[in-house]
Design a protein around this motif. Structure first.
Motif, PDB file in Angstrom:
ATOM      1  N   THR A   1      36.283 -16.219 -14.018  1.00  0.00           N
ATOM      2  CA  THR A   1      35.445 -17.251 -13.414  1.00  0.00           C
ATOM      3  C   THR A   1      34.195 -16.586 -12.862  1.00  0.00           C
ATOM      4  O   THR A   1      34.305 -15.631 -12.076  1.00  0.00           O
ATOM      5  N   TRP A   2      33.023 -17.113 -13.245  1.00  0.00           N
ATOM      6  CA  TRP A   2      31.791 -16.425 -12.908  1.00  0.00           C
ATOM      7  C   TRP A   2      31.569 -16.335 -11.401  1.00  0.00           C
ATOM      8  O   TRP A   2      31.193 -15.294 -10.870  1.00  0.00           O
TER       9      TRP A   2
ATOM     10  N   PHE B   1      26.527 -19.929 -13.466  1.00  0.00           N
ATOM     11  CA  PHE B   1      27.292 -19.824 -12.218  1.00  0.00           C
ATOM     12  C   PHE B   1      28.563 -20.652 -12.221  1.00  0.00           C
ATOM     13  O   PHE B   1      29.586 -20.228 -11.687  1.00  0.00           O
ATOM     14  N   LEU B   2      28.558 -21.823 -12.814  1.00  0.00           N
ATOM     15  CA  LEU B   2      29.731 -22.702 -12.767  1.00  0.00           C
ATOM     16  C   LEU B   2      30.675 -22.482 -13.943  1.00  0.00           C
ATOM     17  O   LEU B   2      31.703 -23.144 -14.047  1.00  0.00           O
ATOM     18  N   HIS B   3      30.352 -21.527 -14.795  1.00  0.00           N
ATOM     19  CA  HIS B   3      31.125 -21.368 -16.013  1.00  0.00           C
ATOM     20  C   HIS B   3      32.234 -20.329 -15.877  1.00  0.00           C
ATOM     21  O   HIS B   3      32.202 -19.456 -15.012  1.00  0.00           O
TER      22      HIS B   3
ATOM     23  N   SER C   1      32.978 -21.906 -20.788  1.00  0.00           N
ATOM     24  CA  SER C   1      33.460 -23.263 -20.569  1.00  0.00           C
ATOM     25  C   SER C   1      33.394 -23.584 -19.085  1.00  0.00           C
ATOM     26  O   SER C   1      33.508 -22.690 -18.248  1.00  0.00           O
ATOM     27  N   LEU C   2      33.265 -24.878 -18.768  1.00  0.00           N
ATOM     28  CA  LEU C   2      33.378 -25.318 -17.381  1.00  0.00           C
ATOM     29  C   LEU C   2      34.846 -25.425 -16.961  1.00  0.00           C
ATOM     30  O   LEU C   2      35.134 -25.589 -15.775  1.00  0.00           O
ATOM     31  N   VAL C   3      35.741 -25.339 -17.943  1.00  0.00           N
ATOM     32  CA  VAL C   3      37.179 -25.421 -17.700  1.00  0.00           C
ATOM     33  C   VAL C   3      37.769 -24.014 -17.724  1.00  0.00           C
ATOM     34  O   VAL C   3      37.465 -23.224 -18.616  1.00  0.00           O
ATOM     35  N   TYR C   4      38.617 -23.707 -16.742  1.00  0.00           N
ATOM     36  CA  TYR C   4      39.303 -22.411 -16.710  1.00  0.00           C
ATOM     37  C   TYR C   4      40.569 -22.539 -17.547  1.00  0.00           C
ATOM     38  O   TYR C   4      41.487 -23.269 -17.205  1.00  0.00           O
ATOM     39  N   GLY C   5      40.623 -21.815 -18.667  1.00  0.00           N
ATOM     40  CA  GLY C   5      41.795 -21.966 -19.505  1.00  0.00           C
ATOM     41  C   GLY C   5      41.942 -20.869 -20.519  1.00  0.00           C
ATOM     42  O   GLY C   5      41.079 -19.990 -20.646  1.00  0.00           O
TER      43      GLY C   5
END
Length: 120
Positions: free
Chosen positions: A50-51, A28-30, A97-101
């Protein structure tokens, strides 16, 4: 989180393919991205989603032809690829990733690749 990519194959120029990235674990947070790598080249960003919100970014080279999406019920991210060109030939990877990039270096979790070949 674990990822399993599938859906690659051989397609003629102008054709379409849909890649799937099945995720397991706490997604969910990934953010889930698609990258590709062709022979002799560095791994290249294709698209990210973004999930939880569905926010997306696509590389300029695929904008208007490729679309990233997700199905929460199936825990799967898709990459719909239309109007394929020979230069789209590559191994395609999904990553989380937990980072959006857009940088591959910010993605610590990778699935195995799936080969896409665009040729007549």
């Amino acid at each position: 989180v674990q990822l399993q990519a599938s859906g690659g194959g051989l397609v003629q120029p102008g054709g379409s393919l849909r890649l799937s990235c099945a995720a397991s674990g706490r997604t969910f947070l990934h953010n889930v991205g698609w990258f590709r790598q062709s022979a002799g080249k560095e791994r290249e960003f294709v698209a990210v989603i973004t999930w939880n919100t569905g926010r997306t970014t696509h590389a300029d080279s695929v904008k208007g032809r490729f679309t990233i999406s997700r199905d929460n019920a199936k825990n799967t991210v898709y990459l719909q690829m239309n109007s394929l060109k020979p230069e789209d030939t590559a191994i395609y990877y999904c990553a989380a990733s937990l980072v959006y990039g857009t940088s591959a270096g910010t993605y610590p979790i990778w699935g195995q690749g799936t080969q896409v070949t665009v040729s007549s």
